[in-house]
Design an enzyme around this catalytic site. Structure first.
Site, PDB file in Angstrom:
ATOM      1  N   GLY A 498       0.835  -1.194   0.000  1.00  0.00           N
ATOM      2  CA  GLY A 498       0.000   0.000   0.000  1.00  0.00           C
ATOM      3  C   GLY A 498       0.862   1.232   0.000  1.00  0.00           C
ATOM      4  O   GLY A 498       2.048   1.186  -0.336  1.00  0.00           O
ATOM      5  N   GLY A 500       1.818   5.086   2.109  1.00  0.00           N
ATOM      6  CA  GLY A 500       1.758   5.842   3.345  1.00  0.00           C
ATOM      7  C   GLY A 500       1.790   7.325   3.074  1.00  0.00           C
ATOM      8  O   GLY A 500       1.544   7.764   1.945  1.00  0.00           O
ATOM      9  N   SER A 501       2.117   8.114   4.124  1.00  0.00           N
ATOM     10  CA  SER A 501       2.056   9.561   3.987  1.00  0.00           C
ATOM     11  C   SER A 501       3.180  10.114   3.121  1.00  0.00           C
ATOM     12  O   SER A 501       3.101  11.245   2.665  1.00  0.00           O
ATOM     13  CB  SER A 501       2.113  10.210   5.376  1.00  0.00           C
ATOM     14  OG  SER A 501       3.310   9.850   6.032  1.00  0.00           O
ATOM     15  N   GLY A 503       5.233   7.725   0.915  1.00  0.00           N
ATOM     16  CA  GLY A 503       5.745   6.771  -0.047  1.00  0.00           C
ATOM     17  C   GLY A 503       4.951   5.489  -0.095  1.00  0.00           C
ATOM     18  O   GLY A 503       3.852   5.388   0.452  1.00  0.00           O
ATOM     19  N   VAL A 505       4.598   1.284   0.471  1.00  0.00           N
ATOM     20  CA  VAL A 505       4.985   0.287   1.465  1.00  0.00           C
ATOM     21  C   VAL A 505       5.078  -1.081   0.796  1.00  0.00           C
ATOM     22  O   VAL A 505       4.175  -1.492   0.051  1.00  0.00           O
ATOM     23  CB  VAL A 505       3.972   0.247   2.631  1.00  0.00           C
ATOM     24  CG1 VAL A 505       4.423  -0.763   3.688  1.00  0.00           C
ATOM     25  CG2 VAL A 505       3.811   1.627   3.249  1.00  0.00           C
ATOM     26  N   LYS A 519       8.836   1.138   3.911  1.00  0.00           N
ATOM     27  CA  LYS A 519       8.204   2.294   3.277  1.00  0.00           C
ATOM     28  C   LYS A 519       9.285   3.076   2.540  1.00  0.00           C
ATOM     29  O   LYS A 519      10.265   3.528   3.140  1.00  0.00           O
ATOM     30  CB  LYS A 519       7.527   3.179   4.318  1.00  0.00           C
ATOM     31  CG  LYS A 519       6.775   4.364   3.709  1.00  0.00           C
ATOM     32  CD  LYS A 519       6.261   5.327   4.778  1.00  0.00           C
ATOM     33  CE  LYS A 519       5.154   4.713   5.581  1.00  0.00           C
ATOM     34  NZ  LYS A 519       4.545   5.716   6.501  1.00  0.00           N
ATOM     35  N   ASP A 623      -3.456  11.969  11.711  1.00  0.00           N
ATOM     36  CA  ASP A 623      -3.995  11.175  10.603  1.00  0.00           C
ATOM     37  C   ASP A 623      -4.539   9.844  11.114  1.00  0.00           C
ATOM     38  O   ASP A 623      -4.222   8.776  10.584  1.00  0.00           O
ATOM     39  CB  ASP A 623      -2.914  10.944   9.544  1.00  0.00           C
ATOM     40  CG  ASP A 623      -3.508  10.577   8.177  1.00  0.00           C
ATOM     41  OD1 ASP A 623      -4.725  10.795   7.986  1.00  0.00           O
ATOM     42  OD2 ASP A 623      -2.762  10.074   7.321  1.00  0.00           O
TER      43      ASP A 623
END
Length: 797
Positions: A498, A500-501, A503, A505, A519, A623
């Site tokens: 998936g 992240g904030s 980059g 993962v 990440k 977040d």
């Protein structure tokens, strides 16, 4: 007093008021002992609200909900009850095991009639009608009447019986075992009585101490003494204790030393004492802290509890008539909500009492005074120790300076532990976990909390601090880019998990076999985005390097090589909560029960509470969302992704941010509208997550094809507030049973409070944690883990 001032009783009243307040197994007091679990609970002094705090040997003190103001508590075998200030309602808590989580409070009574002298026995509860002093009962085994008209005083309860003193000063008892006790006190005029397990002691109108009932362990062998020499009686299972006047020390008998009287703690003055089972506790006159001792046939052991200052007496309205004067500083102790009447007959000298001993001293034990030579030797020993410590400290200072000068340039991110910042009032009272002392009510919005202004710390090295409840990791590992590329097969798409904030993962497998999540910052960034992504990397690296908690994602290490920025975490086998709730291809798996869903929410809330309450400086995640709550192989939830997190020093005012950041649907309206950021912003996001878990809906979703976007807050909150929770619950989970429904409702109402538009109306995360703990306890009880001996109580509204 409750005895009418007739000619026949006027003289008796004068003697009655000379007797000090008495507390025991089932009598109203400001402390209570629960027999089966050794739990000791008390009402906090100099605090508002005057909430209840409990403790057990070897455990930190913990609060119980609701955090209202209470005027008295009373303990029984498996539970205890608290009478709310004003007497218009009382609550009870089960306490049948040694865990620090009670089953939630149950409101047993709420009415227009004010009560007083709440008394708890084995399974019965009774109290006086404050206006008429008739007796009212709740629960019991069917042998107790609903009410007893008349005027009574000194209400007390034991195992299977309750007793009071009528207006003729004669003891009357009720319940299956009450007739034997009543017969034993026939024709004896009593001023006060206190019940133990199966015996009763009291002070006669003439001021003499007598005991009646079972004498299996010598608990009736009361010591002889003069009139009004004893007060403050406390009775347990096989023993009895009383405070001896005028010195305020405690004398006990029964169950130890062949039944002969003995002094369990020598040289300590007590304001009051309570007992349950083999445990007795006293409130020390010097500082109003609690000292307990436990006896068996051969030993006395002192038990240290982490309770802070407890009220030395029941707070009464300021207009009350105190027969023997007002307790010193009582207005401050009652936080301005009343006064404490001084017990009649208590010592009034102003001499400072000796400090409490660290352990129980055997009866009649004495120590020889030290000789002059031994004193001289001790002075030389102290001088030598101080000199040695000073020399060692100086050497350490020199070594630290050398290390700072020559090695600080090396780029290492140390793991840092938070230092607990303690509330000033709590710190002054006792070294107790602050979350156990100063907790706002979960049913009203807390106020008066201090706020902070943020400043970014970047990647600078932070001070090492080793306090707090979490584990400690020595330092983050530094990886080469080649190692991480090899672990992910050159960042193959098949390993992608998936984003992240800052980059993407990937799942990876290190050379030593460890499975990790990696990440990686995006490499094809526009120039204006590079600085922002670098800041996110440095921010998350700084936070992950210093925070370690079982409900935060585990941090392994990082790579900072040329233009590459990578972070390495423990691999969370069961992925994100979001995927289990919303992915079309996903099956619910373990999330097909309300119990496990509440457990996941509780785990995540504890992680957020750690950030808000234990990190120094405090941390706002910014977040919080279901995709940032990860589940490990054991389905333990952990909070992840600290790329947007902020921290700063503690000052008066709000947390301020130049630009709102986060994820739509989860962002605090007060934050993105007014740019006012506080810890309550995370509370809002977590409230949205709670609604997601309850409804199975995304934070923002469309109702049917072509429908308008709708937030889960607007979808669920109105129905929950209207009492129609069933309309919005996730239909993929079986409807909750009767007890589960109570737990789910508690979660739902907590979520609605969390998503209030204004931050001041939202609870603190500590309150959310406690409500979820209560909800999970209800689920566990509904699955058969509750005690069969606990009383059946009506639900708390």
């Amino acid at each position: 007093m409750r005895i009418p001032l007739t000619v026949a009783t006027a003289a008796a009243v004068f003697l009655i008021v000379l007797v000090a307040d008495v507390e025991g197994f089932g009598s109203a007091a400001t402390m209570a002992v629960v027999d089966s679990s050794g739990t000791v609970c008390g009402i906090l002094a100099s605090a508002r609200p005057q909430s209840i705090l409990c403790a057990r040997a070897g455990q930190q003190a913990f609060s119980v909900l609701p955090s209202f103001s209470f005027e008295s508590v009373s303990g029984g075998r498996d539970f205890f009850c608290g009478l709310r200030s004003g007497g218009l309602s009382f609550f009870c808590w089960s306490a049948t095991d040694s865990s620090s989580i009670f089953l939630p409070a149950k409101r047993v009574y709420k009415g227009s009639v004010a009560l007083t002298d709440l008394s708890v026995g084995e399974d019965q509860i009774c109290a006086f009608d404050k206006n008429t002093t008739e007796i009212r009962w709740w629960r019991g085994d069917g042998t107790f009447p609903l009410t007893i008209p008349g005027e009574y005083q000194s209400l007390t309860s034991g195992r299977g019986f309750s007793c009071g003193i009528g207006n003729n000063t004669i003891v009357q008892c009720w319940g299956g075992r009450g007739s034997d006790i009543q017969s034993a006190f026939a024709n004896v005029s009593m001023a006060s009585i206190v019940a133990g397990d199966s015996h009763v002691c009291g002070i006669t109108i003439s001021g003499f101490l007598i005991c009646k009932g079972s004498n299996s362990s010598g608990q009736l062998n009361a010591p002889s003494g003069g009139a009004f020499e004893f007060s403050g009686i406390a009775l347990g299972l096989n023993h009895s204790c009383a405070i001896k006047q005028p010195n305020g020390t405690v004398l006990c008998w029964g169950g130890f030393a062949g039944g002969r009287p003995y002094s369990p703690v020598v040289g300590t003055m007590f304001e009051s004492i309570v007992a349950g089972g083999d445990l007795t506790c006293g409130l020390i006159t010097e500082n109003f802290t609690v000292m307990c001792w436990k006896t068996d046939r051969f030993n006395i052991s002192v038990i240290v509890l982490s309770l802070p200052k407890i009220l030395p007496g029941i707070c009464v309205p300021e207009q009350s008539t105190c027969k023997c004067g007002i307790f010193p500083d009582s207005e401050s102790l009652c936080s301005g909500s009343g006064i404490i009447c001084r017990p009649c007959g208590a010592p009034t000298n102003n001499l400072a009492p000796p400090p409490p001993p660290s352990a129980a001293e055997p009866p009649n034990s004495t120590l020889p005074p030290p000789s002059p030579s031994s004193k001289t030797s001790k002075w030389w020993l102290a001088f030598a120790i101080i000199g040695s410590v000073g020399t060692l400290a100086g050497l350490c200072a020199v070594l630290y300076c050398i290390w700072t000068c020559f090695f600080r340039r090396k780029k290492v991110h140390n793991s840092v532990q938070p230092t607990i910042s303690r509330n000033e009032n709590a710190a002054a009272a006792n070294p107790v976990d602050p979350s156990s002392i100063t907790i706002p009510s979960p049913f009203t919005s807390p106020s008066g909390s201090k706020s902070r202004i943020f400043r970014r710390h970047g990647s600078r090295i932070m001070r090492r601090q080793r306090s707090g409840p979490s584990s400690f990791k020595d330092r983050a590992e530094v990886f080469s880019f080649a190692d991480l590329a090899s672990a992910t097969k050159n960042f193959s798409l098949e390993f992608k998990l998936g984003a992240g904030s800052f980059g993407t993962v990937y799942k990876g497998k290190l050379a030593d076999g460890r499975e990790v999540a990696i990440k990686r910052s995006e490499s094809s960034l526009k120039a204006k985005k590079i600085e922002e992504k670098e800041s996110a990397f440095q921010s998350e690296l700084a936070f992950l390097s210093r925070l370690h908690h079982k409900h935060l994602v585990g941090f392994v290490g990082y790579c900072d090589e040329k233009e590459e920025r990578l972070l390495v975490y423990e691999y969370m086998k069961n992925g994100a909560l979001y995927d289990h709730l919303h992915s079309r291809a996903a099956e619910l798996g373990k999330l097909n029960s309300w119990g496990i869903r509440i457990k996941v929410l509780l785990d995540a809330s504890r992680g957020i509470e750690y950030l808000h309450s234990y990190a120094v400086p405090p941390i706002i995640h910014r977040d919080i969302k279901s995709s940032n709550i990860l589940l490990d192989g054991e389905w333990v939830a952990r909070v992840s992704d600290f790329g947007l997190s902020l921290m700063g020093p503690e000052v008066e005012g709000d947390y301020l941010s130049m630009r709102a950041a986060g994820t739509m649907g989860y962002m605090d309206p007060e934050y993105y509208g007014l740019h006012h950021l506080t810890t309550k912003s995370d509370v809002y996001g977590f409230g949205v997550v709670m609604l997601e878990v309850l409804t199975g809906r995304r934070a923002i979703f469309r109702e049917g094809e072509g429908g308008e976007p709708l937030s889960v807050v607007d979808f669920a909150a109105p129905s929950i507030a209207a009492g129609e929770l069933g309309r919005v619950l996730d239909p993929r989970v079986a409807p909750p049973g009767p007890r589960e429904a109570e737990a789910v409702e508690l979660v739902a109402y907590t979520a609605v409070h969390c998503v209030n538009l204004e931050g001041k109306d939202r609870p603190a995360m500590s309150d959310v944690v406690m409500n979820l703990e209560s909800a999970l306890a209800i689920c566990d009880a509904s699955n058969g883990s509750g005690s069969s001996n606990s009383i059946s109580l009506v639900s708390l509204d």
